[in-house]
Design a protein around this motif. Structure first.
Motif, PDB file in Angstrom:
ATOM      1  N   THR A 134      31.248 -17.084 -10.873  1.00 31.77           N
ATOM      2  CA  THR A 134      30.007 -16.837 -10.133  1.00 31.77           C
ATOM      3  C   THR A 134      28.843 -16.667 -11.103  1.00 31.77           C
ATOM      4  O   THR A 134      27.774 -17.243 -10.906  1.00 31.77           O
ATOM      5  N   PHE A 135      29.079 -15.901 -12.156  1.00 24.29           N
ATOM      6  CA  PHE A 135      28.011 -15.677 -13.130  1.00 24.29           C
ATOM      7  C   PHE A 135      27.700 -16.944 -13.914  1.00 24.29           C
ATOM      8  O   PHE A 135      26.537 -17.269 -14.150  1.00 24.29           O
ATOM      9  N   GLN A 136      28.738 -17.700 -14.306  1.00 28.43           N
ATOM     10  CA  GLN A 136      28.519 -18.934 -15.069  1.00 28.43           C
ATOM     11  C   GLN A 136      27.800 -19.989 -14.232  1.00 28.43           C
ATOM     12  O   GLN A 136      26.924 -20.701 -14.730  1.00 28.43           O
ATOM     13  N   THR A 137      28.157 -20.104 -12.956  1.00 24.82           N
ATOM     14  CA  THR A 137      27.590 -21.156 -12.102  1.00 24.82           C
ATOM     15  C   THR A 137      26.186 -20.820 -11.628  1.00 24.82           C
ATOM     16  O   THR A 137      25.291 -21.660 -11.675  1.00 24.82           O
ATOM     17  N   PHE A 138      25.999 -19.576 -11.148  1.00 27.71           N
ATOM     18  CA  PHE A 138      24.736 -19.222 -10.517  1.00 27.71           C
ATOM     19  C   PHE A 138      23.932 -18.172 -11.282  1.00 27.71           C
ATOM     20  O   PHE A 138      22.761 -17.950 -10.980  1.00 27.71           O
ATOM     21  N   GLY A 139      24.570 -17.473 -12.231  1.00 26.77           N
ATOM     22  CA  GLY A 139      23.871 -16.439 -12.980  1.00 26.77           C
ATOM     23  C   GLY A 139      23.623 -15.185 -12.173  1.00 26.77           C
ATOM     24  O   GLY A 139      22.627 -14.490 -12.394  1.00 26.77           O
TER      25      GLY A 139
END
Length: 126
Positions: free
Chosen positions: A77-82
């Protein structure tokens, strides 16, 4: 003079337009400029989805892909959307509303991605 039943000869000597004539905007008779632009806006709205809709669809697809595994991992989630997982869940339900998502997809997403901060019971919790 032509008589009934005999076709007229077709005009085969057509003039080729110049480049300036080719680049000139076409005329729209009976339509005011503001109406013409509104018409183009309506047509473009149905041709390609906006960036927001594409991002909403991407959010829903990612969430639905991870449903069998208990949800999207926080790292992904963090890698894809930050964003954090909580922000992702909020954005997911906004995307579901914005895209009029089908009921079977909503039914699949509901137990894994609870709305309003309620924690769903996952298989690993039991």
């Amino acid at each position: 003079m032509t008589t009934a039943g005999t076709p007229r000869a077709a005009n085969t000597t057509r003039r080729t337009p110049t480049p300036e004539e080719m680049n000139r905007p076409t005329r729209t008779y009976g339509v005011r400029p503001e109406q013409h632009s509104r018409k183009n806006q309506l047509h473009s709205a149905f041709r390609t989805p906006s960036r927001e809709i594409r991002e909403a669809q991407k959010t829903i697809e990612l969430a639905h892909t991870w449903v069998p595994y208990g949800g999207v991992p926080a790292e992904l989630t963090f890698q894809t959307f930050g964003i954090t997982t909580r922000q992702f869940v909020d954005r997911l339900w906004q995307a579901v509303q914005a895209t009029n998502c089908s009921y079977p997809v909503v039914r699949d997403l509901s137990p894994v991605y609870p709305r309003n901060g309620h924690r769903a019971m996952r298989l690993s919790d039991s």
